[in-house]
Design a protein around this motif. Structure first.
Motif, PDB file in Angstrom:
ATOM      1  N   TRP A  82       0.823  -1.210   0.000  1.00 41.82           N
ATOM      2  CA  TRP A  82       0.000   0.000   0.000  1.00 41.82           C
ATOM      3  C   TRP A  82       0.857   1.260   0.000  1.00 41.82           C
ATOM      4  N   SER A 278      -2.321   2.731  11.650  1.00 45.23           N
ATOM      5  CA  SER A 278      -3.214   1.598  11.416  1.00 45.23           C
ATOM      6  C   SER A 278      -2.472   0.271  11.530  1.00 45.23           C
ATOM      7  N   GLN A 282      -3.602  -2.433  14.145  1.00 43.68           N
ATOM      8  CA  GLN A 282      -4.009  -3.759  13.698  1.00 43.68           C
ATOM      9  C   GLN A 282      -3.149  -4.842  14.345  1.00 43.68           C
ATOM     10  N   ASP A 288      -9.448  -5.971  11.256  1.00 45.84           N
ATOM     11  CA  ASP A 288      -9.248  -5.603   9.854  1.00 45.84           C
ATOM     12  C   ASP A 288      -9.377  -4.089   9.721  1.00 45.84           C
ATOM     13  N   VAL A 289      -8.444  -3.483   8.998  1.00 49.00           N
ATOM     14  CA  VAL A 289      -8.450  -2.039   8.794  1.00 49.00           C
ATOM     15  C   VAL A 289      -8.564  -1.768   7.301  1.00 49.00           C
ATOM     16  N   ALA A 290      -9.534  -0.970   6.929  1.00 49.91           N
ATOM     17  CA  ALA A 290      -9.706  -0.603   5.518  1.00 49.91           C
ATOM     18  C   ALA A 290      -8.675   0.455   5.146  1.00 49.91           C
ATOM     19  N   LEU A 291      -7.757   0.090   4.259  1.00 48.61           N
ATOM     20  CA  LEU A 291      -6.755   1.059   3.827  1.00 48.61           C
ATOM     21  C   LEU A 291      -7.397   2.115   2.938  1.00 48.61           C
TER      22      LEU A 291
END
Length: 486
Positions: A82, A278, A282, A288-291
């Motif tokens: 990412w 994040s 996490q 779960d982390v939404a990027l």
């Protein structure tokens, strides 16, 4: 024939000491780490064997623990991909060819995958009141999210005002999550204000929970030392200040008020800082982390266009990353190097690099606090003064409080600002974050800040220093032996 328990212990204890001593020595011989660290451990183990062996079993290995270690390995490819995706945003990233100090940016990009991100507006805030009041103003304008990471959170004074602003934001629907170090914030994590924030919908997680019962399975002194605030994906802060009001913080230490800075950032690099937060969040929660989107739209054209590279470091990251980065920055200097650090116990390699820079004609200045809240660090740091003064390095002692700002300025242009102290703990054990900026305008801001510190400092007289008593030299050398472990 009856054998008393004391006799059994008398036979077994030397055997265990011998077995563990040989085993640890073999481990140290094959382990990739600084020679100074290896020699320090060997000295402790052979001078005070039982204590040294127990200390090594607890502190000798950088172990995150099984769960965190597996989580870090699982998340690393996801976040690295990412971070690297910002390279696809042609309007947001700066190619290394356009950077004067491109080897340093290339190193950071290669080791952690984070590119230099453009279109950011940066400003230094250099007083606790200005920092917290500005944060409160941004919090009052927040519409969707506030993310924070701090080593220390301590109630009192201006911090209570910020807490009230966070509660108001939570009540109007802003998502707020705060990550606090278990040791640094232990008093707050057991306080009524902590529970009050939870009751008002603010999520708070304890990072790197300190558990003495698990000290043989993971290091208890690995700490979350980052300072990060991100508001609505676009405004962020990082620097040296914990969430404390210095008028109320550690007054018993008799070192004066802590002097800190935070850099307020407006622009897309805030997403990188949010990604670092994040990742840590996490790793602690397994949520779960939404990027965020890979190429965010710029909300407006900033007044400045600073290119910023974020450099996270700590356990799990390349162990020699900070040392390599600092050595590369120092070697790139042509005219000047100015460093501020509250804890100055660098590796011998970095100290030699500073001395060499001075010898080749670079003006090297160190600004260190006159009084320190760490007795061991204060004595250990003095060991380097002889070599540095002899090479022509100018050492200034800040006299108006504990100078806690961590900053490096190269040739009035390249700035490294963040949470990293000049010691082995920051280089290897703490989760840290540094912002690297190659920009003349921001460099001038850092230079003005450091000039203000110099005005409140006294220059060390090398001739007076060389005539210090022998007993002081003894204690300096004694504590220096433990410097790789501080």
């Amino acid at each position: 024939m009856n054998i008393e328990l004391s006799q059994i212990i008398g036979y077994l204890l030397p055997a265990f000491v011998w077995i563990f001593g040989i085993g640890i020595t073999a481990r140290l011989a094959f382990k990739k780490q600084a020679v100074s660290v290896t020699l320090a451990w060997l000295l402790i183990i052979f001078m005070i064997p039982i204590f040294g062996i127990i200390a090594y079993l607890i502190l000798g290995e950088i172990k995150l623990g099984r769960r965190r270690g597996e989580s870090f390995k699982k998340l690393a490819p996801l976040y690295t991909e990412w971070f690297s995706s910002f390279d696809q945003c042609s309007n947001l990233t700066l190619s290394n060819e356009k950077l004067r100090f491109k080897p340093l940016f290339a190193l950071s990009r290669y080791r952690v995958g984070i590119p230099c991100v453009l279109n950011n507006e940066l400003h230094i805030l250099n007083s606790a009141e200005n920092i917290i009041q500005t944060m409160i103003q941004d919090i009052e304008q927040a519409q969707k999210s506030i993310y924070m990471t701090f080593y220390i959170w301590s109630d009192g004074g201006l911090v209570n005002d910020l807490t009230s602003a966070l509660i108001r934001a939570a009540k109007r629907g802003v998502r707020i999550q705060i990550l606090l170090d278990s040791v640094g914030s232990k008093h707050f994590l057991g306080s009524r204000n902590y529970r009050y924030l939870l009751d008002n919908g603010i999520r708070i997680e304890e990072a790197l929970h300190a558990n003495l019962f698990r000290m043989f399975f993971r290091r208890v002194d690995l700490r979350q030392h980052r300072k990060i605030v991100v508001i609505d994906d676009n405004i962020s802060y990082t620097g040296s200040m914990n969430m404390v009001d210095p008028r109320y913080f550690k007054q018993h230490a008799e070192v004066g008020q802590w002097i800190d800075i935070m850099v307020r950032i407006e622009g897309p690099v805030s997403l990188i800082l949010q990604g670092v937060h994040s990742w840590d969040w996490q790793m602690e929660t397994n949520e779960d982390v939404a990027l965020l989107p890979q190429c965010p739209l710029l909300q407006h054209k900033p007044d400045d266009s600073h290119g910023v590279q974020i450099l996270p470091s700590g356990p799990g990251f390349p162990q020699d990353l900070m040392t390599q980065s600092l050595l590369l920055a120092i070697s790139s200097a042509r005219h000047s190097i100015t460093i501020t650090s509250p804890y100055f116990v660098p590796s011998s390699t970095i100290a030699e690099s500073l001395a060499t820079a001075s010898i080749r004609g670079v003006e090297v200045k160190l600004i260190l606090p006159e009084k320190n809240d760490s007795f061991l660090v204060e004595w250990a740091s003095r060991t380097f003064f002889d070599e540095l003064l002899e090479a022509g390095v100018k050492i200034y002692r800040f006299e108006n409080g504990l100078l806690h700002t961590k900053s490096i300025l190269i040739d009035s242009r390249l700035a490294l600002v963040g949470t990293v102290n000049m010691d082995a703990r920051s280089f290897m054990l703490n989760f840290e974050v540094t912002m690297i900026v190659d920009d003349l305008r921001f460099g001038q801001e850092v230079e003005a800040l450091q000039t203000g510190y110099l005005a409140q400092s006294s220059l060390m007289d090398a001739h007076v220093w060389y005539r210090r008593p022998i007993y002081k030299r003894f204690f300096e050398r004694l504590f220096f032996l433990f410097s790789p472990l501080l």
